[in-house]
Scaffold this motif. Structure first.
Motif: not given
Lengths: 553, 310, 280
Positions: A126-127, A130, A431-432, A435-436, A450, A460, A467-468
């Protein structure tokens, strides 16, 4: 029948009574280190939380280290390294005197096994994956030399390699356990060994007596801490309490309001540590009225008394932030400090220029029905809602529950109200939902930031296709600064790229920065040499010293 | 009895299936999942996220995923957490002990306090003791658990410093949450105990017993409690559900490890398999506890037993 | 297991008596009145944070002191009832209206309709009340209306069960049988004969539902699911006050006490009604 249920009850009771026996540990000083969050997973190659690194930073060594004072890259498991002139490959020459906690010797093959694991899709990193950027592969040159190849130059590499997420694990252990179970049996080369990990309860480290290959800034103390038990203290209000009562000897993320109490206690110490990366910030949506107007965005920053926020919410423990990077981040430019000091008068006149020339019965600014003279027409982008006259100056903020962001938003609301800006706050649960909300586009401000020593973190958020990219801003110039900043190996070039990017972001008023993040660590006075690495989060446990040795016997 | 058991089993399975199905589809109303959230925060691009989702089979049609999940469930496999990769069975098993320890010790507290208050109330109404017991039981029902919890932490941890405020280590960590949750749950038990005992106290056979010259305590012991307790047990079963709900907020408040904490983080992080696993667990517990209540009820009240065997 | 046996027993009691619920009723009226008059009574704007004026202890200027951000605690407490009470009332409505409908239809119709409806209710009942509310709110997002919806939904199955039990019980009574016998249409029997006779039971349980709604609703606000934390609310205030309880206990005390008092009064009323049904 009844007996069956009674048996079941007894079994349940028995289960309840089983809290697990304590593992045998060697005698010596033992402390409890309080973590502020319970990560859902503790595998540094797979999981992404900062909390996992607090213990694991000392279980693993990394190929390179960063000196916490100078920020220079210093040898770790690699004694030296070189970059090819085109910046497409890095060769690491490894130490030959290192072995893992399980006795496995460290060599280029071990590094190769780790790289394989991190980059394998089935690992689901997950990190860590990247952090390796555009890596294309590696070549084992000899037993102690390995070359990493990239499809494009990748300047943040050394910073990445200095972090625990790219720590080198024992290949023998990785072979024995799978991706789900390795986290319970972690073996590295670092100054502490992992003794046990009981999810949701504790993670225990004990000192590695064989450790002889630490980086230059690892200095063995006179009275090292033999055993460190990490426990979870997820409730901010009771963290300081746990320190005072002796339930923990070290604790991160103390509430600012308690930090004052702690600073006045002679038995306790407070260590405020600045965290590099982005400050607490609100990203401004450039695609929605009224923040689609550059003038309005600027006015919002002018209207914000950040010093008052830092005073009330953070008890003055934080520096006010003026730009998209905190002061301790690489290539931070102090030039951003000139942007938008607190000036409500300036804010009002900017809002006037933006067309908000009248005030409605609630005291909120509105664009009047007839066009006012000498005003700029509010920017109309195709994606923006149609601006109708009579619309009040209403700004919607989406805030996550963490980091005292809701409190900051409430002060903003109160401050802005006095000059006629109506801030609507919507606190989401995690967070979800954040994001929504971002995907719905139905916001003017949204708070997310971050951390990271390398300013590549900006990409980012501010690259057009990121994406962000929640500001919705698209700018070829800014994209160039950020992509070149990540590509150019020369620090001076990077510095100028990122300076330009920071200025650009502030010129465009894409964010409302509030404060640099300061981690308020508390310890008992018996713990000394309390130091943290260059990322700010991770303690240099090897250096920690404890007074009155034998305390834990 | 056998037929009764078979019916029970069938309805239990039906309930579990229905709850799981409901949870499975309801959870997916929100777009996204735990892995997307993590990857976004880790710096992945959209393409990389899509690849990951595909690898975890998260992009296949919902019906497919649902059938796959049910298939696993039939074999006792609850899937794996999207985040920690641990089997959900294991995750739940790890946390279950702590939750049960909290729930049972709270239930014990609630029973002691609730039965005591309720009995005092029934026997001594309208005297002052009875009224006091009544008021206490209503306070227990009326005080939000997070408020009692805050006060308890303040008095026992901050001011007196005798108990740890939060965490889950040894027994000392259990005392405050169990006491707070137990106090909260005692209100309902006291209430139903009172109602039930009063009802019995008025019944003919109790009057007869008095008339026979039995002492008040003998009557209480032999007749009143014997007849008055079965309904109380039924309510205790309801309380067990209440307690499990209460453990969630108690665990959050006292930062105890347990199912509540697991559920909260799984729901917020969209770790679907974990939430579904807890739903299954919840349905099983609910059905078991209710079955247990029925059986106990039957054992203590012969009338019900004959009904069942008929 | 179905509903507690006591419910049946409650219903079998024919005679009613007035009980002393005047005192708790008066308490509730006062709380509601204060809440309605908050704009006139509150000395300050409940959302206005005075710069530098945070954590002031109670004084003549701020009777309950100021909170962590510098807002007047008294004003916030007075205003706070609006969101807290209206959310609880909305939640109760979401519980009892569909609950009554489902319960009545289920109890009145019987057969497969009854079984299907009760199976659906059992599915929801399998989640403990607050746990269900938590899951729902995580799905539908934060906000006061969302809190009301999730808390109301969570209370629904229990209410439906009670309503069904009451209807079932009333169905077998003599006057209902009589109404059937003279050929009254079903809806007439339900509305004119059954509902009036179970009203008190339903009211009593509605009061219990209201107290649950208050407790669970404030719990969700306390946990940060209320959406806008600047809108004064007792649950939100308690959460803020808890974080500062050691330094400034005056922030949490007023909302904490007020919630307890309100729920206490509601419970007393529910109790009195139940006692009246019990005939004592």
């Amino acid at each position: 029948m009844n007996r069956l249920f009674i048996t079941a009850l007894v079994v349940l009771l028995f289960l309840a009574a089983c809290t697990g026996p304590e593992a045998n540990e060697p005698p010596g000083p033992r402390i409890v280190y309080g973590l502020s969050l319970m990560p859902s997973g503790f595998d540094p190659h797979i999981n992404a939380s900062a909390e996992l690194g607090i213990p694991l930073r000392s279980v693993y060594d990394t190929l390179v280290y960063r000196d916490p004072i100078t920020g220079e890259f210093v040898p770790g498991l690699a004694s030296h390294w070189e970059m090819s002139p085109d910046g497409l490959s890095y060769t690491f020459y490894l130490r030959e005197d290192v072995h893992f906690h399980d006795g496995t010797p460290f060599n280029a093959n071990a590094v190769a096994v780790n790289l394989d694991r991190i980059t394998a899709p089935e690992t689901g990193s997950q990190k860590a994956r990247f952090m390796l950027g555009p890596i294309s592969g590696y070549e084992v040159i000899d037993a102690y030399t390995i070359k990493l190849n990239f499809t494009e130059p990748y300047a943040p590499l050394l910073d990445s390699l200095s972090q625990v997420y790219l720590g080198i694990a024992s290949p023998a252990q990785l072979a024995q356990y799978d991706n789900a179970t390795y986290q319970f049996h972690q073996v590295g080369t670092g100054p502490y060994r992992m003794v046990e990990y009981v999810p949701g309860d504790r993670l225990v480290l004990t000192r590695n007596e064989d450790y002889l290959w630490g980086p230059s800034f690892y200095v063995a103390p006179e009275h090292p801490i033999q055993t460190i038990e990490f426990r979870f203290f997820e409730d901010p209000p009771t963290r300081a309490l746990a320190l005072e009562s002796g339930d923990a000897q070290i604790m991160g993320e103390i509430q600012p309001i308690d930090a004052q109490l702690l600073a006045g206690n002679p038995n306790l110490r407070l260590y405020p540590v600045p965290i590099p990366g982005q400050p607490l910030q609100f990203l401004m949506n450039t695609r929605r009225f009224p923040t689609d107007s550059h003038t309005v965005r600027q006015a919002l920053i002018y209207a914000t008394n950040r010093a008052a926020i830092v005073d009330a919410v953070f008890q003055r423990f934080s520096p006010v932030a003026y730009g998209p990077l905190s002061q301790v981040t690489d290539f931070y430019t102090p030039d951003v400090a000139g942007y938008y000091p607190y000036d409500p008068g300036q804010a009002q006149s900017l809002l006037f220029t933006a067309g908000f020339t009248e005030t409605n019965e609630d005291g909120i600014l509105v664009i009047p029905t007839g066009p006012a003279e000498g005003t700029e027409t509010p920017a109309l982008t195709p994606t923006a809602e149609p601006v109708t006259a009579g619309v009040p100056l209403e700004v919607t903020a989406i805030v996550p529950p963490w980091g005292l962001t809701p409190q900051v938003a409430q002060i903003l609301q109160s401050q802005w109200r006095t000059i006629g800006i109506d801030l609507r706050i919507r606190q989401v649960a995690g967070f979800s939902q954040l994001r929504e909300a971002a995907q719905s586009g139905d916001y003017n401000l949204i708070s997310l930031n971050f951390f990271g020593k390398d300013p590549d973190v900006l990409a980012q958020f501010f690259m057009t296709d990121a994406p962000l990219n929640w500001t919705g801003y698209s700018d070829f110039e800014l994209d160039t600064y950020l992509s070149e900043g990540a590509r150019q190996p020369d620090p001076a070039t990077r510095e100028s790229m990122y300076a330009a990017a920071q200025i650009r972001i502030m010129e465009q008023a894409l964010i409302l920065p509030i404060r640099d993040y300061i981690n308020l660590n508390g310890t008992t006075a018996t713990i000394q040499n309390v130091q943290f690495d260059s990322q700010g989060w991770f303690p240099l446990l090897y250096n920690f010293s404890i007074l009155t040795p034998g305390d834990g016997n | 009895m056998l037929r009764f058991m078979r019916q029970r089993l069938l309805s239990t399975l039906l309930t579990i299936w229905a709850t799981v199905t409901l949870a499975f589809f309801a959870l997916r109303v929100i777009p996204g999942d735990a892995i997307t959230n993590q990857l976004l925060q880790g710096g992945a691009t959209e393409a990389e996220i899509a690849a990951h989702r595909a690898a975890l089979n998260l992009d296949s049609p919902l019906w497919n995923q649902y059938l796959g999940y049910l298939g696993g469930l039939l074999q006792g496999d609850l899937g794996r957490s999207l985040l920690s990769r641990q089997p959900v069975n294991v995750l739940i098993a790890e946390q279950f002990g702590a939750t049960i320890a909290l729930a049972l010790s709270a239930l014990g507290t609630a029973l002691l306090l609730g039965l005591g208050l309720g009995t005092i109330e029934a026997l001594f109404w309208p005297r002052r003791v009875g009224r006091l017991a009544n008021a206490l039981s209503i306070v227990a029902l009326s005080t939000p658990i997070y408020w009692t919890g805050t006060l308890a932490i303040y008095f026992f941890s901050t001011a007196l410093g005798i108990l740890p405020a939060t965490g889950s280590g040894d027994l000392r960590h259990l005392i405050l949450p169990a006491a707070v949750l137990g106090f909260h749950a005692s209100g309902g038990i006291a209430r139903i105990t009172r109602a039930s005992l009063r009802h019995v106290l008025e019944a003919g056979f109790v009057r007869t017993a008095y008339a026979k010259g039995l002492s008040k305590w003998q009557v209480l012991h032999r007749h009143v409690l014997r007849a008055g307790l079965p309904p109380v047990l039924a309510v205790i079963a309801l309380q067990a559900g209440f307690l499990l709900g209460g453990t969630v907020i108690t665990e959050i408040l006292f930062v105890r490890r347990g199912i509540g904490q697991l559920l909260q983080s799984a729901v917020l992080e969209q770790d679907y398999p974990v939430v579904q696993g807890i739903v299954v667990l919840s349905a099983i517990i609910y059905s078991l506890v209710n079955a247990l209540a029925d059986v106990l009820y039957g054992a203590l009240d012969p009338r019900v037993n004959t009904d069942l065997q008929a | 297991m179905t509903e507690p046996d006591s419910v049946h027993r409650l219903l079998r009691r024919p005679h009613r008596q007035r009980r002393h619920y005047h005192a708790p009723l008066a308490v509730i009226m006062i709380i509601v009145l204060i809440t309605l008059l908050a704009p006139a009574l509150a000395p300050y704007d409940p959302r206005h944070a005075v710069s530098g004026g945070y954590l002031l202890p109670p004084s003549a200027e701020h009777i309950f002191g100021t909170d962590t951000l510098g807002r007047d605690v008294l004003s916030r407490t007075l205003w706070g009832g609006r969101q807290t009470l209206s959310t609880a009332l909305l939640a109760t409505a979401i519980t009892i209206i569909p609950g009554l409908l489902i319960g009545a239809v289920s109890g009145f119709t019987g057969h497969w309709v009854d079984r299907a409806m009760m199976a659906a209710m059992d599915t929801l009942l399998a989640f403990p009340n607050l746990l269900l509310a938590l899951v729902i709110i995580a799905l539908i997002g934060t906000g006061a209306n969302q809190v009301a919806l999730s808390v109301g939904m969570a209370g629904l199955p229990a209410f439906a069960r009670v309503a069904r039990a009451a209807v079932l019980d009333a169905r077998h009574r003599l006057y209902v049988q009589a109404a059937w016998a003279i050929g009254a249409p079903p809806h007439r029997v339900l509305i004119h004969h059954i509902l009036p006779n179970i009203m008190e039971t339903l009211l009593s349980f509605a009061a219990v539902s209201l107290s649950w709604a208050l407790l669970n609703g404030t719990a969700l606000f306390f946990l940060g699911f209320g959406g806008d934390p600047s809108i004064p609310d007792w649950g939100v205030m308690l959460n803020e006050g808890r974080a500062a309880f050691r330094v400034a206990p005056w922030i949490a005390l007023p909302p904490g006490m007020t919630i307890t008092l309100t729920v206490f009064a509601v419970n007393r009323i529910a109790d009195s009604w139940q006692d009246a049904l019990n005939g004592r």
